[in-house]
Design an enzyme around this catalytic site. Sequence first.
Site, PDB file in Angstrom:
ATOM      1  N   GLY A 157      18.249  11.704  31.956  1.00  0.00           N
ATOM      2  CA  GLY A 157      17.973  13.055  31.455  1.00  0.00           C
ATOM      3  C   GLY A 157      19.164  13.939  31.752  1.00  0.00           C
ATOM      4  O   GLY A 157      20.293  13.458  31.888  1.00  0.00           O
ATOM      5  N   ARG A 158      18.903  15.245  31.879  1.00  0.00           N
ATOM      6  CA  ARG A 158      20.015  16.177  32.110  1.00  0.00           C
ATOM      7  C   ARG A 158      20.774  15.847  33.387  1.00  0.00           C
ATOM      8  O   ARG A 158      22.016  15.805  33.392  1.00  0.00           O
ATOM      9  CB  ARG A 158      19.477  17.614  32.193  1.00  0.00           C
ATOM     10  CG  ARG A 158      19.065  18.170  30.865  1.00  0.00           C
ATOM     11  CD  ARG A 158      18.315  19.470  31.032  1.00  0.00           C
ATOM     12  NE  ARG A 158      16.946  19.195  31.399  1.00  0.00           N
ATOM     13  CZ  ARG A 158      15.878  19.752  30.812  1.00  0.00           C
ATOM     14  NH1 ARG A 158      16.037  20.649  29.874  1.00  0.00           N
ATOM     15  NH2 ARG A 158      14.660  19.436  31.187  1.00  0.00           N
ATOM     16  N   ILE A 159      20.035  15.597  34.478  1.00  0.00           N
ATOM     17  CA  ILE A 159      20.713  15.320  35.751  1.00  0.00           C
ATOM     18  C   ILE A 159      21.365  13.937  35.711  1.00  0.00           C
ATOM     19  O   ILE A 159      22.493  13.753  36.175  1.00  0.00           O
ATOM     20  CB  ILE A 159      19.742  15.452  36.942  1.00  0.00           C
ATOM     21  CG1 ILE A 159      19.174  16.874  37.009  1.00  0.00           C
ATOM     22  CG2 ILE A 159      20.434  15.102  38.256  1.00  0.00           C
ATOM     23  CD1 ILE A 159      18.058  17.081  38.033  1.00  0.00           C
ATOM     24  N   ARG A 179      12.444   5.498  29.323  1.00  0.00           N
ATOM     25  CA  ARG A 179      11.380   4.965  28.462  1.00  0.00           C
ATOM     26  C   ARG A 179      11.932   4.644  27.066  1.00  0.00           C
ATOM     27  O   ARG A 179      11.590   3.665  26.456  1.00  0.00           O
ATOM     28  CB  ARG A 179      10.234   5.979  28.334  1.00  0.00           C
ATOM     29  CG  ARG A 179       9.156   5.760  29.369  1.00  0.00           C
ATOM     30  CD  ARG A 179       8.149   6.860  29.310  1.00  0.00           C
ATOM     31  NE  ARG A 179       8.799   8.166  29.414  1.00  0.00           N
ATOM     32  CZ  ARG A 179       8.172   9.331  29.319  1.00  0.00           C
ATOM     33  NH1 ARG A 179       6.889   9.363  29.085  1.00  0.00           N
ATOM     34  NH2 ARG A 179       8.824  10.465  29.446  1.00  0.00           N
ATOM     35  N   ILE A 234      17.422  10.266  44.349  1.00  0.00           N
ATOM     36  CA  ILE A 234      17.546  11.721  44.354  1.00  0.00           C
ATOM     37  C   ILE A 234      16.393  12.325  43.550  1.00  0.00           C
ATOM     38  O   ILE A 234      16.275  13.538  43.418  1.00  0.00           O
ATOM     39  CB  ILE A 234      18.931  12.125  43.755  1.00  0.00           C
ATOM     40  CG1 ILE A 234      19.334  13.558  44.082  1.00  0.00           C
ATOM     41  CG2 ILE A 234      19.006  11.841  42.276  1.00  0.00           C
ATOM     42  CD1 ILE A 234      19.980  13.735  45.411  1.00  0.00           C
ATOM     43  N   ARG A 236      12.287  11.296  43.063  1.00  0.00           N
ATOM     44  CA  ARG A 236      11.055  11.506  43.807  1.00  0.00           C
ATOM     45  C   ARG A 236      10.753  10.265  44.648  1.00  0.00           C
ATOM     46  O   ARG A 236      10.922   9.136  44.176  1.00  0.00           O
ATOM     47  CB  ARG A 236       9.872  11.746  42.862  1.00  0.00           C
ATOM     48  CG  ARG A 236       9.828  13.154  42.275  1.00  0.00           C
ATOM     49  CD  ARG A 236       9.477  14.211  43.333  1.00  0.00           C
ATOM     50  NE  ARG A 236       9.419  15.553  42.792  1.00  0.00           N
ATOM     51  CZ  ARG A 236      10.415  16.438  42.785  1.00  0.00           C
ATOM     52  NH1 ARG A 236      11.596  16.109  43.311  1.00  0.00           N
ATOM     53  NH2 ARG A 236      10.255  17.643  42.296  1.00  0.00           N
ATOM     54  N   ASP A 260      17.309  10.922  49.395  1.00  0.00           N
ATOM     55  CA  ASP A 260      17.136  12.369  49.579  1.00  0.00           C
ATOM     56  C   ASP A 260      15.670  12.750  49.466  1.00  0.00           C
ATOM     57  O   ASP A 260      15.295  13.879  49.768  1.00  0.00           O
ATOM     58  CB  ASP A 260      17.948  13.125  48.509  1.00  0.00           C
ATOM     59  CG  ASP A 260      17.884  14.646  48.676  1.00  0.00           C
ATOM     60  OD1 ASP A 260      18.098  15.134  49.811  1.00  0.00           O
ATOM     61  OD2 ASP A 260      17.603  15.348  47.683  1.00  0.00           O
ATOM     62  N   GLU A 265       6.888  13.729  52.108  1.00  0.00           N
ATOM     63  CA  GLU A 265       7.791  14.674  52.779  1.00  0.00           C
ATOM     64  C   GLU A 265       7.002  15.723  53.558  1.00  0.00           C
ATOM     65  O   GLU A 265       5.942  16.140  53.105  1.00  0.00           O
ATOM     66  CB  GLU A 265       8.672  15.358  51.722  1.00  0.00           C
ATOM     67  CG  GLU A 265       9.592  14.357  51.054  1.00  0.00           C
ATOM     68  CD  GLU A 265      10.401  14.947  49.908  1.00  0.00           C
ATOM     69  OE1 GLU A 265      10.330  16.171  49.686  1.00  0.00           O
ATOM     70  OE2 GLU A 265      11.092  14.175  49.237  1.00  0.00           O
ATOM     71  N   HIS A 283      15.783  16.116  51.540  1.00  0.00           N
ATOM     72  CA  HIS A 283      15.533  16.695  50.206  1.00  0.00           C
ATOM     73  C   HIS A 283      16.374  17.965  49.988  1.00  0.00           C
ATOM     74  O   HIS A 283      15.842  19.071  49.872  1.00  0.00           O
ATOM     75  CB  HIS A 283      14.041  17.001  50.011  1.00  0.00           C
ATOM     76  CG  HIS A 283      13.662  17.169  48.573  1.00  0.00           C
ATOM     77  ND1 HIS A 283      12.409  16.844  48.079  1.00  0.00           N
ATOM     78  CD2 HIS A 283      14.358  17.637  47.509  1.00  0.00           C
ATOM     79  CE1 HIS A 283      12.355  17.106  46.778  1.00  0.00           C
ATOM     80  NE2 HIS A 283      13.528  17.592  46.410  1.00  0.00           N
TER      81      HIS A 283
HETATM   82  C1  8YV Z   1      13.613  21.329  45.114  1.00  0.00           C
HETATM   83  C2  8YV Z   1      13.440  19.509  43.336  1.00  0.00           C
HETATM   84  O1  8YV Z   1      13.649  20.696  46.351  1.00  0.00           O
HETATM   85  O2  8YV Z   1      13.713  20.827  41.397  1.00  0.00           O
HETATM   86  C3  8YV Z   1      13.181  19.862  41.924  1.00  0.00           C
HETATM   87  O3  8YV Z   1      12.407  19.135  41.278  1.00  0.00           O
HETATM   88  O4  8YV Z   1      13.031  18.516  43.804  1.00  0.00           O
HETATM   89  C4  8YV Z   1      14.278  20.382  44.175  1.00  0.00           C
HETATM   90  O5  8YV Z   1      15.254  20.998  43.464  1.00  0.00           O
HETATM   91  C5  8YV Z   1      12.229  21.725  44.884  1.00  0.00           C
HETATM   92  O6  8YV Z   1      12.087  22.323  43.656  1.00  0.00           O
HETATM   93  C6  8YV Z   1      11.771  22.726  45.933  1.00  0.00           C
HETATM   94  O7  8YV Z   1      10.446  22.966  45.795  1.00  0.00           O
END
Ligand code: 8YV
Length: 326
Positions: A157-159, A179, A234, A236, A260, A265, A283
Amino acid sequence: MTTDHAGEVTILVPGKLNDHAATRLASLFRVARVNAAEPAVLDAATAASVRGVAAMTTIDAAFIDALPKLEIIANFGVGYDAVDARHAASRGVVVTNTPDVLTEEVADTTIGLLINTVRELPKAEAWLRQGRWVRDGGYRLTPASLRGRRAGIFGMGRIGKAIARRLEAFGLSIAYHNRRPADDVSYAYHPTLVSLAAAVDTLICVAPGGSGTSNAVNAEVLEALGPEGVFINIGRGSTVDEDALASALSRGVILAAGLDVFADEPNVPEALLALPNVSLLPHVGSASVHTRRAMADLCVDNLVSWFAGKGPLTPVPESLPLLSKR
Ligand code: 8YV
């Protein structure tokens, strides 16, 4: 959606929220704060008045149902797996997230975590600080290097694309699994995660969380990644079978991991903490003042736009059918 005066609109903030977002909300709306997103903590008057929620915590179906006038949930973060967006849509409630503004920051962090993992930089710094450079000589030559590595991105995706651009500059080859193939990249596509893992030695997980990706990185995927394999997460924690990961790392099924994000968490499994070949971060993917401020602004601007009658700025896909009906 209405165009009432925003100052008369009640926005509920359950749990913690970024300070800048909280300050802006308080200057624009009537804000109610509760410790947790649980129906039991709501008094009747608050529950009856809330029309918007701003949150960086879990918002489940029961909580949505406890707010009869709710119109919009502004999620602080691009990942919104903690929000039951499908249930929200069934109740006519729009969900927004904070895409784009964190893309480059998270991609930067990913590269840092990858280099930390492969070149052991946190351990090399600890070596220096413990006086071991003076006592014992230079830090060891790292068994791993980025040189010659083949990267596989799970979640183009974007990231994912921002990470891929950086890795290209580092001279790595790129392949990916989604997917569906992305139509704006020419990297090699793999229809399954196992096939991607088998084709690369550096697997980077940026996939969104939620039921669709739960435990997707499992023992079979790690086996396919192989003994030179480096796994970076990075996205979930829920996307990875953490027991299988700890086992693979301890038995040399893969070489190393950089994480991360974690399934529960801020708790990190003891099995991972005990391993020498894992680089761990709390994170921090998007966690700079600059980027969290931009995320806060987008979170709040979605509410501002909605209550000004102009619709949401960045609705999640589950909410789009609601908006096309308007
Ligand atoms: C933040 C993230 O830790 O944007 C997300 O999905 O996992 C992180 O950038 C999170 O939004 C903080 O609640």
